[in-house]
Write a protein that holds these residues in place. Structure first.
Motif, PDB file in Angstrom:
ATOM      1  N   SER A 136      -2.375   6.139   3.148  1.00  0.00           N
ATOM      2  CA  SER A 136      -2.866   5.416   1.973  1.00  0.00           C
ATOM      3  C   SER A 136      -2.251   5.973   0.698  1.00  0.00           C
ATOM      4  CB  SER A 136      -4.390   5.517   1.912  1.00  0.00           C
ATOM      5  OG  SER A 136      -4.884   4.905   0.755  1.00  0.00           O
ATOM      6  N   ILE A 137      -2.219   7.287   0.584  1.00  0.00           N
ATOM      7  CA  ILE A 137      -1.620   7.912  -0.601  1.00  0.00           C
ATOM      8  C   ILE A 137      -0.128   7.604  -0.664  1.00  0.00           C
ATOM      9  CG2 ILE A 137      -1.038  10.135  -1.658  1.00  0.00           C
ATOM     10  CD1 ILE A 137      -3.749  11.155  -0.541  1.00  0.00           C
ATOM     11  N   ALA A 138       0.562   7.691   0.477  1.00  0.00           N
ATOM     12  CA  ALA A 138       2.004   7.406   0.498  1.00  0.00           C
ATOM     13  C   ALA A 138       2.279   5.951   0.137  1.00  0.00           C
ATOM     14  CB  ALA A 138       2.575   7.730   1.875  1.00  0.00           C
ATOM     15  N   ASN A 139       1.414   5.038   0.579  1.00  0.00           N
ATOM     16  CA  ASN A 139       1.601   3.628   0.241  1.00  0.00           C
ATOM     17  C   ASN A 139       1.493   3.419  -1.266  1.00  0.00           C
ATOM     18  OD1 ASN A 139       2.012   0.895   1.140  1.00  0.00           O
ATOM     19  ND2 ASN A 139      -0.116   0.512   0.602  1.00  0.00           N
ATOM     20  N   ARG A 140       0.547   4.081  -1.887  1.00  0.00           N
ATOM     21  CA  ARG A 140       0.395   3.942  -3.343  1.00  0.00           C
ATOM     22  C   ARG A 140       1.577   4.570  -4.086  1.00  0.00           C
ATOM     23  NH1 ARG A 140      -5.947   4.025  -4.296  1.00  0.00           N
ATOM     24  NH2 ARG A 140      -6.528   3.281  -2.250  1.00  0.00           N
ATOM     25  N   VAL A 141       1.995   5.741  -3.634  1.00  0.00           N
ATOM     26  CA  VAL A 141       3.098   6.424  -4.309  1.00  0.00           C
ATOM     27  C   VAL A 141       4.387   5.628  -4.174  1.00  0.00           C
ATOM     28  CG1 VAL A 141       4.559   8.488  -4.205  1.00  0.00           C
ATOM     29  CG2 VAL A 141       2.081   8.716  -4.153  1.00  0.00           C
ATOM     30  N   THR A 142       4.665   5.102  -2.968  1.00  0.00           N
ATOM     31  CA  THR A 142       5.889   4.323  -2.788  1.00  0.00           C
ATOM     32  C   THR A 142       5.837   3.030  -3.596  1.00  0.00           C
ATOM     33  OG1 THR A 142       4.998   3.331  -0.763  1.00  0.00           O
ATOM     34  CG2 THR A 142       6.437   5.264  -0.515  1.00  0.00           C
ATOM     35  N   GLY A 143       4.665   2.412  -3.681  1.00  0.00           N
ATOM     36  CA  GLY A 143       4.543   1.196  -4.491  1.00  0.00           C
ATOM     37  C   GLY A 143       4.803   1.463  -5.962  1.00  0.00           C
ATOM     38  N   VAL A 144       4.244   2.556  -6.467  1.00  0.00           N
ATOM     39  CA  VAL A 144       4.472   2.922  -7.871  1.00  0.00           C
ATOM     40  C   VAL A 144       5.942   3.274  -8.092  1.00  0.00           C
ATOM     41  CG1 VAL A 144       3.959   4.685  -9.613  1.00  0.00           C
ATOM     42  CG2 VAL A 144       2.104   3.631  -8.325  1.00  0.00           C
ATOM     43  N   GLY A 145       6.538   4.002  -7.158  1.00  0.00           N
ATOM     44  CA  GLY A 145       7.945   4.383  -7.302  1.00  0.00           C
ATOM     45  C   GLY A 145       8.880   3.189  -7.311  1.00  0.00           C
ATOM     46  N   ALA A 157      19.277   6.530   1.178  1.00  0.00           N
ATOM     47  CA  ALA A 157      18.103   7.004   1.923  1.00  0.00           C
ATOM     48  C   ALA A 157      16.894   7.133   0.992  1.00  0.00           C
ATOM     49  CB  ALA A 157      18.408   8.341   2.593  1.00  0.00           C
ATOM     50  N   ILE A 158      17.124   7.618  -0.219  1.00  0.00           N
ATOM     51  CA  ILE A 158      16.033   7.779  -1.183  1.00  0.00           C
ATOM     52  C   ILE A 158      15.454   6.420  -1.578  1.00  0.00           C
ATOM     53  CG2 ILE A 158      15.559   8.457  -3.584  1.00  0.00           C
ATOM     54  CD1 ILE A 158      17.466  10.840  -3.109  1.00  0.00           C
ATOM     55  N   LEU A 159      16.285   5.403  -1.615  1.00  0.00           N
ATOM     56  CA  LEU A 159      15.805   4.059  -1.932  1.00  0.00           C
ATOM     57  C   LEU A 159      15.251   3.332  -0.710  1.00  0.00           C
ATOM     58  CD1 LEU A 159      18.604   2.829  -4.366  1.00  0.00           C
ATOM     59  CD2 LEU A 159      16.285   3.509  -4.952  1.00  0.00           C
ATOM     60  N   ALA A 160      15.864   3.527   0.461  1.00  0.00           N
ATOM     61  CA  ALA A 160      15.496   2.762   1.654  1.00  0.00           C
ATOM     62  C   ALA A 160      14.174   3.234   2.253  1.00  0.00           C
ATOM     63  CB  ALA A 160      16.603   2.861   2.697  1.00  0.00           C
ATOM     64  N   ALA A 161      13.914   4.533   2.261  1.00  0.00           N
ATOM     65  CA  ALA A 161      12.700   5.049   2.909  1.00  0.00           C
ATOM     66  C   ALA A 161      11.421   4.533   2.251  1.00  0.00           C
ATOM     67  CB  ALA A 161      12.738   6.572   2.952  1.00  0.00           C
ATOM     68  N   PRO A 162      11.263   4.629   0.932  1.00  0.00           N
ATOM     69  CA  PRO A 162      10.033   4.093   0.338  1.00  0.00           C
ATOM     70  C   PRO A 162       9.922   2.574   0.497  1.00  0.00           C
ATOM     71  CG  PRO A 162      11.174   5.479  -1.249  1.00  0.00           C
ATOM     72  CD  PRO A 162      12.063   5.331  -0.065  1.00  0.00           C
ATOM     73  N   PHE A 163      11.060   1.879   0.389  1.00  0.00           N
ATOM     74  CA  PHE A 163      11.030   0.429   0.553  1.00  0.00           C
ATOM     75  C   PHE A 163      10.593   0.055   1.965  1.00  0.00           C
ATOM     76  CE2 PHE A 163      13.171  -3.499   1.847  1.00  0.00           C
ATOM     77  CZ  PHE A 163      12.627  -4.372   0.927  1.00  0.00           C
ATOM     78  N   ALA A 164      11.151   0.707   2.965  1.00  0.00           N
ATOM     79  CA  ALA A 164      10.792   0.402   4.355  1.00  0.00           C
ATOM     80  C   ALA A 164       9.331   0.755   4.627  1.00  0.00           C
ATOM     81  CB  ALA A 164      11.720   1.165   5.310  1.00  0.00           C
TER      82      ALA A 164
END
Length: 177
Positions: free
Chosen positions: A76-85, A126-133
């Motif tokens: 849940s925390i990672a989903n929020r952080v990746t969305g904000v990023g 990789a820095i862009l693809a990982a949060p997007f995926a």
């Protein structure tokens, strides 16, 4: 009862009965009820000081750092952080493009990236693809929850591990494109 209605005294008797009950209750209140607590008005600063003192005496709830990390809340925390990023990058680029459209034009961005070393390109991808995926796949997981799927604890963990595995595979696929 019929006789009072026919004469028209029903409402008068009712009023007398209610009035006598109210006067009895008021008499009992004055005899038995005495206020033992006195109140006083305080200036706002004093009221705030009392409130802050009371807050310090309250027990605090356990902080999440005392709990063992669980996949559900880390996800849940990672989903929020990746969305904000992702949102910050998108809005940042859009604002930069609006501020200087010729500097951030597609041709200039492609030329800049082409001049970078391969290691920097792959790291950036990789820095862009990982949060997007992760954010995309975790969004599909949440859609499954909205449909009533994977709601049990076992289902939540199974879908969480599936999202992590699919994120790893799709990140590698996106980087190698």
């Amino acid at each position: 009862m019929m006789s009072t209605r026919s004469i028209g005294l029903g409402s008068t008797f009712r009023q007398a009965t209610i009035a006598s009950k109210l006067s009895r209750n008021q008499a009992l209140r004055t005899v038995f009820v005495k206020r033992t607590v006195k109140t006083q008005s305080l200036p706002p600063a004093a009221a705030e000081a009392i409130l802050n003192e009371q807050r310090l005496k309250r027990p605090s709830s356990p902080h999440f750092t005392i709990y063992q990390p669980q996949l559900t809340w880390i996800g849940s925390i990672a989903n929020r952080v990746t969305g904000v990023g992702i949102s910050a990058l998108l809005y940042g680029y859009a604002i930069a493009y609006l501020a200087a459209p010729e500097t951030f034009a597609s041709v200039n961005v492609i030329e800049f990236i082409a001049g970078l070393p391969d290691a920097v390109k792959y790291a950036g991808k990789a820095i862009l693809a990982a949060p997007f995926a992760f954010h995309s796949l975790n969004g599909l997981r949440h859609l499954g929850w909205d449909m009533g799927k994977f709601i049990t604890l076992k289902g939540a963990y199974t879908s969480g591990y599936a999202v992590l595995g699919a994120t790893a595979v799709s990140t590698v696929a996106l980087v190698l494109m």
